[in-house]
Design an enzyme around this catalytic site. Structure first.
Site, PDB file in Angstrom:
ATOM      1  N   GLY A  46     -32.570   4.966 -15.121  1.00  0.00           N
ATOM      2  CA  GLY A  46     -32.936   6.228 -14.508  1.00  0.00           C
ATOM      3  C   GLY A  46     -33.783   5.977 -13.276  1.00  0.00           C
ATOM      4  O   GLY A  46     -34.450   4.934 -13.172  1.00  0.00           O
ATOM      5  N   GLN A  51     -39.697   7.824  -6.650  1.00  0.00           N
ATOM      6  CA  GLN A  51     -39.737   6.365  -6.803  1.00  0.00           C
ATOM      7  C   GLN A  51     -39.169   5.643  -5.595  1.00  0.00           C
ATOM      8  O   GLN A  51     -39.362   4.439  -5.440  1.00  0.00           O
ATOM      9  CB  GLN A  51     -38.956   5.933  -8.054  1.00  0.00           C
ATOM     10  CG  GLN A  51     -39.625   6.325  -9.360  1.00  0.00           C
ATOM     11  CD  GLN A  51     -38.836   5.831 -10.546  1.00  0.00           C
ATOM     12  OE1 GLN A  51     -37.894   6.475 -10.977  1.00  0.00           O
ATOM     13  NE2 GLN A  51     -39.198   4.665 -11.056  1.00  0.00           N
ATOM     14  N   CYS A  89     -40.510   1.278 -16.902  1.00  0.00           N
ATOM     15  CA  CYS A  89     -40.265   2.036 -15.676  1.00  0.00           C
ATOM     16  C   CYS A  89     -40.082   1.056 -14.521  1.00  0.00           C
ATOM     17  O   CYS A  89     -40.832   0.089 -14.407  1.00  0.00           O
ATOM     18  CB  CYS A  89     -41.461   2.951 -15.404  1.00  0.00           C
ATOM     19  SG  CYS A  89     -41.307   3.912 -13.894  1.00  0.00           S
ATOM     20  N   LEU A  90     -39.115   1.343 -13.657  1.00  0.00           N
ATOM     21  CA  LEU A  90     -38.875   0.443 -12.522  1.00  0.00           C
ATOM     22  C   LEU A  90     -40.076   0.394 -11.575  1.00  0.00           C
ATOM     23  O   LEU A  90     -40.239  -0.575 -10.840  1.00  0.00           O
ATOM     24  CB  LEU A  90     -37.628   0.892 -11.747  1.00  0.00           C
ATOM     25  CG  LEU A  90     -36.288   0.771 -12.505  1.00  0.00           C
ATOM     26  CD1 LEU A  90     -35.158   1.356 -11.667  1.00  0.00           C
ATOM     27  CD2 LEU A  90     -35.995  -0.667 -12.885  1.00  0.00           C
ATOM     28  N   HIS A 131     -38.715  11.227 -19.191  1.00  0.00           N
ATOM     29  CA  HIS A 131     -39.343  10.227 -18.318  1.00  0.00           C
ATOM     30  C   HIS A 131     -39.075  10.541 -16.841  1.00  0.00           C
ATOM     31  O   HIS A 131     -40.004  10.547 -16.024  1.00  0.00           O
ATOM     32  CB  HIS A 131     -38.796   8.842 -18.685  1.00  0.00           C
ATOM     33  CG  HIS A 131     -39.328   7.719 -17.861  1.00  0.00           C
ATOM     34  ND1 HIS A 131     -40.099   6.707 -18.382  1.00  0.00           N
ATOM     35  CD2 HIS A 131     -39.199   7.437 -16.533  1.00  0.00           C
ATOM     36  CE1 HIS A 131     -40.430   5.870 -17.401  1.00  0.00           C
ATOM     37  NE2 HIS A 131     -39.895   6.274 -16.281  1.00  0.00           N
ATOM     38  N   GLU A 132     -37.816  10.815 -16.516  1.00  0.00           N
ATOM     39  CA  GLU A 132     -37.469  11.047 -15.102  1.00  0.00           C
ATOM     40  C   GLU A 132     -38.023  12.374 -14.595  1.00  0.00           C
ATOM     41  O   GLU A 132     -38.499  12.460 -13.465  1.00  0.00           O
ATOM     42  CB  GLU A 132     -35.956  10.971 -14.894  1.00  0.00           C
ATOM     43  CG  GLU A 132     -35.311   9.641 -15.272  1.00  0.00           C
ATOM     44  CD  GLU A 132     -35.991   8.414 -14.675  1.00  0.00           C
ATOM     45  OE1 GLU A 132     -36.552   8.496 -13.563  1.00  0.00           O
ATOM     46  OE2 GLU A 132     -35.986   7.366 -15.346  1.00  0.00           O
ATOM     47  N   HIS A 135     -41.598  12.163 -13.607  1.00  0.00           N
ATOM     48  CA  HIS A 135     -41.816  11.590 -12.268  1.00  0.00           C
ATOM     49  C   HIS A 135     -41.920  12.686 -11.201  1.00  0.00           C
ATOM     50  O   HIS A 135     -42.649  12.532 -10.221  1.00  0.00           O
ATOM     51  CB  HIS A 135     -40.653  10.672 -11.875  1.00  0.00           C
ATOM     52  CG  HIS A 135     -40.797   9.246 -12.338  1.00  0.00           C
ATOM     53  ND1 HIS A 135     -41.835   8.443 -11.941  1.00  0.00           N
ATOM     54  CD2 HIS A 135     -40.012   8.475 -13.140  1.00  0.00           C
ATOM     55  CE1 HIS A 135     -41.688   7.235 -12.481  1.00  0.00           C
ATOM     56  NE2 HIS A 135     -40.600   7.226 -13.226  1.00  0.00           N
TER      57      HIS A 135
HETATM   58 ZN    ZN Z   1     -39.926   5.646 -14.343  1.00  0.00          ZN
END
Ligand code: ZN
Length: 151
Positions: A46, A51, A89-90, A131-132, A135
């Site tokens: 995701g 991000q 998380c990236l 989660h997304e 953000h």
């Molecule tokens: Zn994330």
């Protein structure tokens, strides 16, 4: 398509509340394509627009290979149950933590054609929705997770 740079913890873009998309322009389509490419190149499941430094309410998710979900202006409209699982998380590389999330989550959003869609996900997909979408409000999983190093 182009691979975008993923912002990391400490970057202020990750802590902003994103604005809704007002018009789905070719620029939004290009961003969606670039976000999918960036997510795949980083082996993520995701990615949210902040991000990659874009403060708009856009996310892409791919928890099942080949099944890309693109969400514009998404909102959670229903949730139920509970799950506890490890999350990463990236934007927070090499750190994992356990979070409590709903087991089933329904989101309403626009697709890339501006059509309203409603999707329900369970397990990993429910977690990815939460989660997304977090953000988009400047929230990170580390805010609510029990981190691996704390256990
Ligand atoms: Zn994330």
């Amino acid at each position: 398509m182009a691979k975008l740079q993923i912002r990391k913890l400490g970057d202020e873009a990750l802590r902003k509340v994103c604005r809704p998309v007002e018009a789905i322009t070719p620029r939004v389509h290009r961003l969606l394509d670039d976000m999918v490419e960036t997510m795949r190149a980083a082996n993520g499941c995701g990615l949210a627009a902040p991000q990659v430094g874009i403060l708009r309410r856009i996310v892409v998710i791919e928890v099942e290979e080949g099944q890309v979900i693109e969400l514009i202006n998404p909102k959670i409209v229903a949730f139920s149950g509970e799950q506890e699982a490890e999350e990463g998380c990236l934007s927070v590389p090499n750190r994992w933590g356990t979070t409590k999330r709903p087991m089933h989550v329904t989101v309403r959003a626009l697709d890339r054609n501006g059509k309203e869609i409603e999707l329900t996900g369970s397990d990993l997909l429910a977690r990815a929705f939460c989660h997304e979408l977090d953000h988009l409000d400047g929230k990170l999983f580390i805010d609510i997770a029990k981190m691996a190093e704390d256990q």
